[in-house]
Design an enzyme around this catalytic site. Structure first.
Site, PDB file in Angstrom:
ATOM      1  N   ASP A 182       0.947  -1.136  -0.002  1.00 16.60           N
ATOM      2  CA  ASP A 182      -0.024  -0.042  -0.087  1.00 16.60           C
ATOM      3  C   ASP A 182       0.788   1.347  -0.047  1.00 16.60           C
ATOM      4  O   ASP A 182       2.201   1.167   0.393  1.00 16.60           O
ATOM      5  CB  ASP A 182      -0.860   0.093   1.210  1.00 16.60           C
ATOM      6  CG  ASP A 182      -0.045   0.192   2.606  1.00 16.60           C
ATOM      7  OD1 ASP A 182       0.707  -0.481   2.712  1.00 16.60           O
ATOM      8  OD2 ASP A 182      -0.615   0.955   3.442  1.00 16.60           O
ATOM      9  N   GLU A 236      -0.118  -1.213   5.645  1.00 15.34           N
ATOM     10  CA  GLU A 236       1.064  -0.909   6.758  1.00 15.34           C
ATOM     11  C   GLU A 236       0.965   0.619   6.913  1.00 15.34           C
ATOM     12  O   GLU A 236       1.269   1.069   8.079  1.00 15.34           O
ATOM     13  CB  GLU A 236       2.351  -1.101   6.036  1.00 15.34           C
ATOM     14  CG  GLU A 236       3.598  -0.768   7.165  1.00 15.34           C
ATOM     15  CD  GLU A 236       4.372   0.428   6.955  1.00 15.34           C
ATOM     16  OE1 GLU A 236       5.018   0.650   7.792  1.00 15.34           O
ATOM     17  OE2 GLU A 236       3.763   1.179   6.136  1.00 15.34           O
TER      18      GLU A 236
END
Length: 409
Positions: A79, A174
């Protein structure tokens, strides 16, 4: 596909996570990339490729040695930060950077300059991948993803490099602190692992902040201001008073290295009620606990002044310093240091002024320090990554695999 092509392929996917979502992954577009990556791993010939419903990807490179090598792993998140757009990224390669200012684009008007970003000076003569000044780049952490995958390709193409069983994993979210939330440590099945999520070339990190969040609610009393004397409790003003009680030399703006801090992340409200959000950080566990106690004492002082129940605080621990889990297994770090030295790097052991998925995983039984991925100026349009740093990271991964094969506990 070489390392650079792989990285450019990965950043073409928008994988921005969202702090306002209550799903995992937090955005559906992350799953689009996850499916692409999982299919790619299968096509490359890796074993046990698994993509679960939450976007966690696991795969295996089987051992090619008869020795009883430990099972080690490499992890990266795919991400990108909510702080800056990751849509329609238009990367550009600056070959043999000459040390001057880089105009990212006429349209954006943004310039990547060594006068503002002195880190550029260390990469003169190298080839840099930059943005067009309108989005982030996504080297955090698609550089890490590309390096891990390319290292596995190298090992498959070079069977003369002996290694044990290697597990790799890639996760969503994350950037919003949820990357390790649903990570299946048991399924991963490693003796230890490494996150490839650091910055500058040569960095090794196995110390991070102890972290907590603090949410303060101020319960005021709203009365017509013309008749308020002795009756009104202005929640906004009390909230501001709380903020003013934090020592000015203990904020992010005034601290560095191992110094902890209190960081106000938000304040909102009106006369009747207000909320203040803080994060509390310190590398030292004892000092961390003392910081939380100090914060509670502030609310007690305000309640003594304005009446019991005026100020309420909820403090939640977020993660802890992984150093206490790494120190008993320091061979995990020794192998990285040796791998870097054998690939021509000078190891830079540093403490993270932040957190990492590896910290949470370490406390779940998987020792997991952090290694550089090479990107610089994360989370914004000035992000860049030297190609040479990515290549070095890939070489370090390969060397760690090789050295771990001969490790005997």
């Amino acid at each position: 596909m070489d390392l650079v092509e792989r990285f450019l392929d990965y950043v073409s996917y928008d994988t921005q996570s969202s702090e306002t979502s209550d799903t995992t992954p937090s955005t559906a577009k992350q799953l689009v990339f996850a499916r692409h990556l999982a299919d790619q791993l299968k096509n490359l010939g890796l074993d046990d490729v698994t993509l679960d419903e939450h976007g966690y990807i696991y795969a295996t490179l089987p051992s090619n040695t008869d020795s009883k090598a430990p099972v080690i792993g490499f992890i990266s998140h795919y991400d990108t930060s909510p702080d800056c757009s990751g849509k329609d990224i238009k990367p550009r390669i600056i070959d043999h950077y000459d040390g001057s200012d880089i105009l990212l684009s006429e349209k954006s008007g943004r310039t990547l300059s060594p006068s503002l970003f002195p880190e550029l000076k260390a990469h003169k003569g190298e080839s840099l991948i930059v943005t067009d000044g309108t989005t982030l780049l996504g080297a955090d952490d698609k550089a890490g993803v590309a390096e891990i995958v390319q290292a596995m390709v190298y090992l498959m193409d070079h069977p003369e490099v002996k290694h044990g069983k290697i597990r790799i994993a890639f996760n969503p979210d994350e950037e919003i602190g949820m990357g390790a939330h649903l990570f299946d440590v048991k399924l991963f099945g490693c003796d230890w692992a490494y996150t490839m999520d650091g910055g500058e070339v040569g960095e090794i990190e196995y110390e991070n902040f102890n972290a907590a969040s603090a949410r303060v609610r101020v319960n005021g009393v709203s009365v017509h201001p013309g008749y308020a004397k002795g009756k009104m409790k202005n929640a906004v003003r009390i909230a501001a008073e709380l903020v003013g009680m934090i020592p000015e030399d203990q904020t992010p703006e005034t601290t560095e290295g191992y110094e902890g801090f209190y960081h106000a992340t938000g304040i909102e409200g009106n006369v009747e009620s207000a909320t203040v959000s803080y994060i509390i950080r310190d590398h030292d566990r004892r000092k961390f606990e003392a910081r939380k106690d100090f914060f509670r004492s502030l609310t007690e002082k305000l309640n003594a002044k304005y009446g019991e129940g005026t100020v309420e605080v909820e403090i939640k621990d977020q993660y802890y310093n992984m150093v206490e889990k790494i120190e008993p297994v320091m061979h995990v770090i020794d192998i990285v240091i040796k791998a870097m030295q054998e690939t021509g790097l000078s190891p830079k052991v540093r403490a993270i002024r932040g957190g990492t998925d590896g910290a949470q995983l370490s406390f779940r039984g998987l020792p997991c320090p952090n290694i550089f991925a090479g990107g610089i100026n994360f989370h914004g349009p000035y992000e860049f990554v030297p190609i040479e740093s990515m290549q070095k990271a890939m070489q370090v991964i390969v060397k760690i695999c090789e050295l771990s094969a001969s490790y005997n506990d």
